[in-house]
Design a protein around this motif. Structure first.
Motif, mmCIF file in Angstrom:
data_model
loop_
_atom_site.group_PDB
_atom_site.id
_atom_site.type_symbol
_atom_site.label_atom_id
_atom_site.label_comp_id
_atom_site.label_asym_id
_atom_site.label_seq_id
_atom_site.Cartn_x
_atom_site.Cartn_y
_atom_site.Cartn_z
ATOM 1 N N LYS A 29 0.829 -1.209 0.000
ATOM 2 C CA LYS A 29 0.000 0.000 0.000
ATOM 3 C C LYS A 29 0.861 1.255 0.000
ATOM 4 O O LYS A 29 0.579 2.216 -0.716
ATOM 5 C CB LYS A 29 -0.951 0.002 1.197
ATOM 6 N N LYS A 30 1.928 1.235 0.779
ATOM 7 C CA LYS A 30 2.817 2.390 0.841
ATOM 8 C C LYS A 30 3.490 2.644 -0.511
ATOM 9 O O LYS A 30 3.623 3.785 -0.948
ATOM 10 C CB LYS A 30 3.885 2.162 1.922
ATOM 11 N N GLU A 31 3.899 1.583 -1.191
ATOM 12 C CA GLU A 31 4.605 1.711 -2.475
ATOM 13 C C GLU A 31 3.671 2.045 -3.630
ATOM 14 O O GLU A 31 4.062 2.733 -4.562
ATOM 15 C CB GLU A 31 5.372 0.433 -2.787
#
Length: 152
Positions: free
Chosen positions: A145-147
């Motif tokens: 999700k962060k990437e």
């Protein structure tokens, strides 16, 4: 612990998977491996990790023939089991690590992939199949999700 063993009737934690490797080769299922003649170099590694159901037979010159560990997505489990004779009997020293969303890996009887893996271990008792822990999957989901900015 990153992974835990899947065995018939087993519902609790087990010893984590431990590999001792001096040099690792991680081989993707990408077509970019073709015509690279990397097989001999890959096979010289003490540990060879392969991704999903990428074949080696017929491609040994480019991808090598040995496999220490195969990381398999939950979506590849049905194919793995369909061709189990190839993957489990011909490569019986290979460790399989399966990852997937927690809804598919539930151990309460409702995890479709977990249930398939239990059946596989019953059918192929010599198979060395591990699943990722809930903590590791949560971590991977967070990194994804962060990437990407997306939920899986």
């Amino acid at each position: 612990a990153v992974t835990e063993r899947t065995v018939p009737g087993w519902l609790g934690p087990s010893d984590p998977l431990k590999l001792h490797c001096e040099v690792c080769s991680v081989v993707s299922s990408s077509g970019q491996m073709l015509d690279q003649a990397a097989g001999p170099e890959i096979d010289r590694s003490s540990c060879i990790w392969r991704m999903n159901n990428a074949p080696t037979r017929g491609f040994e010159h480019d991808v090598g023939h040995r496999t220490t560990l195969r990381v398999v997505s939950h979506t590849s489990v049905p194919l793995l089991l369909q061709v189990g004779v190839y993957f489990i009997f011909l490569a019986n020293d290979t460790v399989y690590v399966v990852w997937g969303p927690l809804r598919n890996m539930r151990k309460d009887g409702n995890g479709i992939v977990y249930n398939m893996l239990r059946q596989a271990v019953e059918k192929y008792p010599q198979a060395r199949i591990y699943i990722t822990t809930e903590e590791r999957m949560n971590y991977c989901d967070m990194v994804f999700k962060k990437e990407t900015g997306k939920d899986r």
